[in-house]
Design an enzyme around this catalytic site. Structure first.
Site, short mmCIF file in Angstrom:
data_model
loop_
_atom_site.label_atom_id
_atom_site.label_comp_id
_atom_site.label_asym_id
_atom_site.label_seq_id
_atom_site.Cartn_x
_atom_site.Cartn_y
_atom_site.Cartn_z
N ASP A 283 0.28 -0.24 4.36
CA ASP A 283 1.58 -0.03 5.00
C ASP A 283 1.52 1.07 6.03
O ASP A 283 1.12 2.20 5.75
CB ASP A 283 2.63 0.30 3.94
CG ASP A 283 2.84 -0.86 2.97
OD1 ASP A 283 3.14 -1.96 3.44
OD2 ASP A 283 2.67 -0.66 1.75
N THR B 295 -4.08 0.08 -1.52
CA THR B 295 -2.66 0.09 -1.20
C THR B 295 -1.82 0.20 -2.46
O THR B 295 -2.22 -0.26 -3.53
CB THR B 295 -2.26 -1.19 -0.43
OG1 THR B 295 -0.84 -1.21 -0.21
CG2 THR B 295 -2.65 -2.45 -1.19
N ASP C 253 -5.45 2.33 4.05
CA ASP C 253 -4.15 2.05 3.45
C ASP C 253 -3.62 0.81 4.17
O ASP C 253 -4.14 0.43 5.23
CB ASP C 253 -3.22 3.25 3.65
CG ASP C 253 -1.85 3.04 3.05
OD1 ASP C 253 -1.75 2.27 2.06
OD2 ASP C 253 -0.88 3.62 3.55
N ASN D 56 8.61 13.43 4.89
CA ASN D 56 7.38 13.45 5.67
C ASN D 56 6.87 12.08 6.12
O ASN D 56 6.04 12.01 7.01
CB ASN D 56 6.27 14.12 4.85
CG ASN D 56 5.78 15.40 5.49
OD1 ASN D 56 6.23 15.77 6.56
ND2 ASN D 56 4.87 16.08 4.84
N SER E 226 1.02 -1.29 -2.66
CA SER E 226 1.77 -2.55 -2.75
C SER E 226 1.13 -3.49 -3.76
O SER E 226 -0.07 -3.39 -4.05
CB SER E 226 1.83 -3.23 -1.37
OG SER E 226 2.55 -2.45 -0.45
#
Length: 569
Positions: free
Chosen positions: A54, A249, A52, A154, A251
């Site tokens: 971020d 990702t 991932d 979370n 994004s």
């Protein structure tokens, strides 16, 4: 010539049957370089490393990034009609922690264990005592599956939101202009429920992330908000040598490109004496706009990104995997097809316990590595405040001593009140070392909901995935034994159990020979047929058949050897 322990331990014939545990102390890496193991994982079986972006590849600085998100969300709320006074609030990183639950009925932030038992409850900035808590939660318990009422905060992106909810509840509860109600507050004839307030905050957070200026302001000052680690190119290049590396990702491409360009903006490549490489060269597959967790289910259409404009090309991508192409959308099934990999070939590394870890494991069977940045502080408290943990152990010993010579015939009632008060005080002091809400993983002796999720869904976890640098790619991450209380508190010494002391001693599964046919016939009341079943009794396994660790199973290796033999023939 003497043989080293390292050489002897690689020869099965030289392995000692047992050893004094003080003679050979288990080697452990430095705590801050460690990768922790919930389920055994053999690195040599991993063919693909997924990331991932971020909070994984791109770690956002705390509290700078949370403060930015907090300020922008407050500004958004004020712009839609919330009081101007809210602009005076400043993000306080000592208050929130991940894994808290927001009760949209009563406006409380709650820390719970895996079963919904309440560990900490706060209404605004007021930490509620036991009696206050029981007035709203009679059993100090919540139904976590009531997702309409209880929302779990979370993720690391939830931290500003968590603190903002506390600020709002405290403001509307204590401001003279508003009348406080059990489920909200009133301004004259206007009533605002905590549920409506919570939805406004959720909408404001989404607006800041997707339509607001959060990404723009982040990109304007990347050194302020994003951590750059010079070891990143080295780790990815080493991963490239043993397998494939991919990025998935949520994004968009433009933001991803700016963040990744900054992370790899170094005067050198993987090594100090190597030339600089563009960030795309470290990945075999790059996929943006993934829409996780949907990505791990039905997914979306796989598109190709025009890297010059950042726009999507028309049509669905149907070709093979090509180095340098950036994809948009798709699904985990499509990704596996492009990489030529199946579930357990992939180690996926992310920070989102639901969007990254839970879904990739439950739906695809990927091996999982959870990045928990807070672990660095948790380890610091664990080691630096060891005196508090030792005092708790001493208090347990004192408590046991008071009951040492008592049994059910005793009328004596030891006064344990002073010990109980001291236990509460030490436990509170220990909790406050982590922050106002205590540890991310525990409250006193009880594990939090977040801790249980980490243990359940993450095969490996660490403060940073960079810690993989300190392990060879042939490493076997072997899970430690998870001990139950009857195992962790009973020493390994022989104990004779007499039937007169415990009738349960007769429930011995290994001492009696149940294969004795006379024994069996004696207990049968029905007639015995002359025609016998093929097998009267199960046979004890003569080979290793019980799968103790997920990556201890040799079946896959045997299958691969058989396939190689068939190919040679």
């Amino acid at each position: 010539m003497t043989t080293s322990w390292s050489d002897r331990l690689q020869n099965a014939a030289d392995l000692p049957a047992n050893m004094d545990r003080h003679a050979l102390k288990k080697y452990r890496r430095e705590a801050y370089h460690r990768v922790f193991v919930n389920r055994s994982l053999a690195m040599e079986k991993i063919k693909c490393f997924g990331f991932d972006m971020d909070y994984t590849l791109a770690v956002y600085k705390s509290p700078e990034y949370e403060s930015l998100g907090f300020d922008l969300t407050v500004e958004r709320l004020v712009s839609i009609g919330y009081p101007q006074e809210l602009l005076n609030f400043v993000y306080d990183p000592t208050f929130p922690t991940r894994g808290l639950v927001f009760d949209s009925t009563y406006g409380n932030l709650i820390k719970v264990d895996a079963y919904g038992n309440i560990l900490v409850c706060a209404h605004g900035f007021n930490f509620m005592r036991g009696l206050e808590t029981r007035e709203q939660y009679p059993n100090k318990f919540i139904q976590r599956d009531d997702t309409d009422r209880f929302y779990i905060l979370n993720t690391l992106f939830n931290l500003p939101e968590t603190y903002l909810l506390a600020c709002l509840v405290d403001f509307f509860t204590n401001c003279d202009r508003y009348s406080s109600c059990e489920t909200g507050f009133k301004d004259g004839d206007l009533f605002m429920s905590f549920r409506s307030m919570f939805q406004d905050v959720r909408d404001a957070v989404d607006w800041v992330h997707y339509k607001g200026s959060l990404k723009e302001k982040t990109v304007e000052n990347l050194p302020k908000y994003v951590v750059k680690d010079s070891k990143l190119p080295l780790l990815l290049s080493r991963m490239n040598e043993v397998g494939k590396v991919f990025l998935v990702t949520n994004s968009d491409y433009k933001y991803t490109h700016k963040i990744m360009t900054y992370l790899f903006d170094l005067p050198h490549g993987p090594k100090p004496d190597s030339s600089h490489r563009v960030w795309q060269s470290y990945f075999d597959l790059i996929l943006v706009d993934a829409r996780k967790p949907l990505f791990f289910g039905e997914g979306t259409v796989l598109r190709q990104v025009d890297t010059n404009t950042g726009k999507l090309k028309i049509g669905t991508y149907t070709g093979p995997l090509q180095h340098g192409i950036v994809y948009s959308g798709g699904s985990s099934d499509i990704l596996c097809d492009l990489l030529g990999a199946k579930g357990k070939d992939i180690l996926y590394i992310g920070d989102h316990i639901f969007g990254d870890i839970l879904k990739s494991k439950k739906r695809q069977g990927w091996r999982t590595f959870l990045v928990i940045p807070e672990l660095a502080q948790e380890l610091h408290v664990w080691t630096d405040k060891s005196s508090l943990f030792e005092e708790l152990q001493s208090l347990d010993i004192f408590l046991a001593e008071l009951y040492k010579h008592l049994d059910s015939s005793s009328n004596e009632r030891p006064d344990i009140s002073s010990i109980q008060r001291r236990v509460k005080k030490v436990t509170h002091d220990m909790d406050m070392c982590y922050g106002m809400m205590g540890s991310l993983f525990r409250s006193g002796s009880r594990q939090t909901l977040f801790a249980s999720q980490v243990m359940r869904y993450a095969d490996l976890y660490a403060a940073s995935f960079i810690n993989l640098l300190y392990y060879p790619f042939s490493y076997l991450f072997r899970a430690a034994h998870v001990l139950m209380p009857h195992e962790s508190t009973v020493e390994h010494a022989h104990v004779d159990i007499h039937e007169s002391e415990s009738p349960m001693a007769t429930r011995n599964r290994c001492s009696l020979d149940f294969k004795d046919s006379e024994f069996k016939r004696h207990h049968l009341t029905r007639s015995i047929s002359e025609i016998k079943p093929p097998n009267l009794f199960p046979q004890k396994p003569r080979e290793i058949t019980h799968c103790h660790d997920e990556d201890d199973d040799e079946e896959e290796e045997e299958e691969e050897e058989e396939e190689e033999e068939e190919e040679e023939e």
